[in-house]
Design a protein around this motif. Structure first.
Motif, PDB file in Angstrom:
ATOM      1  N   TYR A  11       0.835  -1.204   0.000  1.00 33.31           N
ATOM      2  CA  TYR A  11       0.000   0.000   0.000  1.00 33.31           C
ATOM      3  C   TYR A  11       0.873   1.258   0.000  1.00 33.31           C
ATOM      4  CZ  TYR A  11      -3.297   3.563   1.458  1.00 33.31           C
ATOM      5  OH  TYR A  11      -4.035   4.701   1.536  1.00 33.31           O
ATOM      6  N   CYS A  12       1.872   1.289   0.876  1.00 32.34           N
ATOM      7  CA  CYS A  12       2.746   2.465   0.955  1.00 32.34           C
ATOM      8  C   CYS A  12       3.510   2.677  -0.351  1.00 32.34           C
ATOM      9  CB  CYS A  12       3.724   2.325   2.125  1.00 32.34           C
ATOM     10  SG  CYS A  12       2.952   2.560   3.726  1.00 32.34           S
ATOM     11  N   THR A  13       3.972   1.588  -0.933  1.00 32.61           N
ATOM     12  CA  THR A  13       4.695   1.692  -2.197  1.00 32.61           C
ATOM     13  C   THR A  13       3.786   2.235  -3.293  1.00 32.61           C
ATOM     14  OG1 THR A  13       6.142  -0.126  -1.600  1.00 32.61           O
ATOM     15  CG2 THR A  13       5.976   0.391  -3.943  1.00 32.61           C
ATOM     16  N   THR A  14       2.578   1.692  -3.378  1.00 31.48           N
ATOM     17  CA  THR A  14       1.625   2.141  -4.394  1.00 31.48           C
ATOM     18  C   THR A  14       1.204   3.587  -4.153  1.00 31.48           C
ATOM     19  OG1 THR A  14       0.811  -0.116  -4.616  1.00 31.48           O
ATOM     20  CG2 THR A  14      -0.585   1.628  -5.490  1.00 31.48           C
TER      21      THR A  14
ATOM     22  N   THR B 258       3.982   5.943  -5.087  1.00 26.81           N
ATOM     23  CA  THR B 258       4.137   6.036  -6.530  1.00 26.81           C
ATOM     24  C   THR B 258       3.058   6.922  -7.144  1.00 26.81           C
ATOM     25  OG1 THR B 258       5.141   3.841  -6.615  1.00 26.81           O
ATOM     26  CG2 THR B 258       4.232   4.693  -8.669  1.00 26.81           C
ATOM     27  N   LEU B 259       1.847   6.812  -6.607  1.00 25.34           N
ATOM     28  CA  LEU B 259       0.735   7.593  -7.129  1.00 25.34           C
ATOM     29  C   LEU B 259       0.687   9.004  -6.555  1.00 25.34           C
ATOM     30  CD1 LEU B 259      -2.048   4.856  -7.024  1.00 25.34           C
ATOM     31  CD2 LEU B 259      -0.750   5.652  -9.008  1.00 25.34           C
ATOM     32  N   GLY B 260       1.541   9.278  -5.572  1.00 26.16           N
ATOM     33  CA  GLY B 260       1.580  10.605  -4.983  1.00 26.16           C
ATOM     34  C   GLY B 260       0.516  10.836  -3.933  1.00 26.16           C
ATOM     35  N   ASP B 261      -0.048   9.760  -3.377  1.00 29.00           N
ATOM     36  CA  ASP B 261      -1.106   9.888  -2.377  1.00 29.00           C
ATOM     37  C   ASP B 261      -0.573   9.951  -0.946  1.00 29.00           C
ATOM     38  OD1 ASP B 261      -2.993   9.833  -4.352  1.00 29.00           O
ATOM     39  OD2 ASP B 261      -3.339   7.674  -4.193  1.00 29.00           O
ATOM     40  N   GLY B 262       0.704   9.905  -0.761  1.00 35.00           N
ATOM     41  CA  GLY B 262       1.257   9.922   0.591  1.00 35.00           C
ATOM     42  C   GLY B 262       1.318   8.524   1.182  1.00 35.00           C
ATOM     43  N   HIS B 263       1.650   8.478   2.450  1.00 32.20           N
ATOM     44  CA  HIS B 263       1.829   7.190   3.133  1.00 32.20           C
ATOM     45  C   HIS B 263       0.863   7.062   4.298  1.00 32.20           C
ATOM     46  CE1 HIS B 263       5.381   6.005   0.889  1.00 32.20           C
ATOM     47  NE2 HIS B 263       5.761   7.262   0.957  1.00 32.20           N
ATOM     48  N   GLY B 264      -0.404   7.187   4.046  1.00 35.63           N
ATOM     49  CA  GLY B 264      -1.405   7.056   5.097  1.00 35.63           C
ATOM     50  C   GLY B 264      -1.536   5.619   5.566  1.00 35.63           C
ATOM     51  N   GLU B 265      -2.214   5.453   6.686  1.00 38.66           N
ATOM     52  CA  GLU B 265      -2.467   4.123   7.221  1.00 38.66           C
ATOM     53  C   GLU B 265      -3.584   3.455   6.432  1.00 38.66           C
ATOM     54  OE1 GLU B 265      -1.029   2.333   9.797  1.00 38.66           O
ATOM     55  OE2 GLU B 265       0.503   3.863   9.609  1.00 38.66           O
TER      56      GLU B 265
END
Length: 54
Positions: free
Chosen positions: A30-33, A36-43
């Motif tokens: 999830y964090c990697t995706t 990559t998509l620029g959505d940040g590293h949310g939980e």
């Protein structure tokens, strides 16, 4: 300090370890995706985790 866990001796222990590893893999993916998509590293949301567990 490093503590080595005891060997897995029951199917229940194996299932618990498998679920733990799948959770870690899902969070990493999830964090990697998201990164990559620029959505940040949310939980991960509870809904996402429940969906993954099927």
């Amino acid at each position: 300090m490093h503590v080595s866990p005891g060997p897995i001796t029951t199917p229940q222990q194996a299932a618990q370890e498998r679920d733990t590893l799948l959770d870690l893999i899902a969070r990493g993916l999830y964090c990697t995706t998201a990164g990559t998509l620029g959505d940040g590293h949310g939980e991960l949301s509870a809904e996402s985790l429940e969906y993954r567990r099927g």
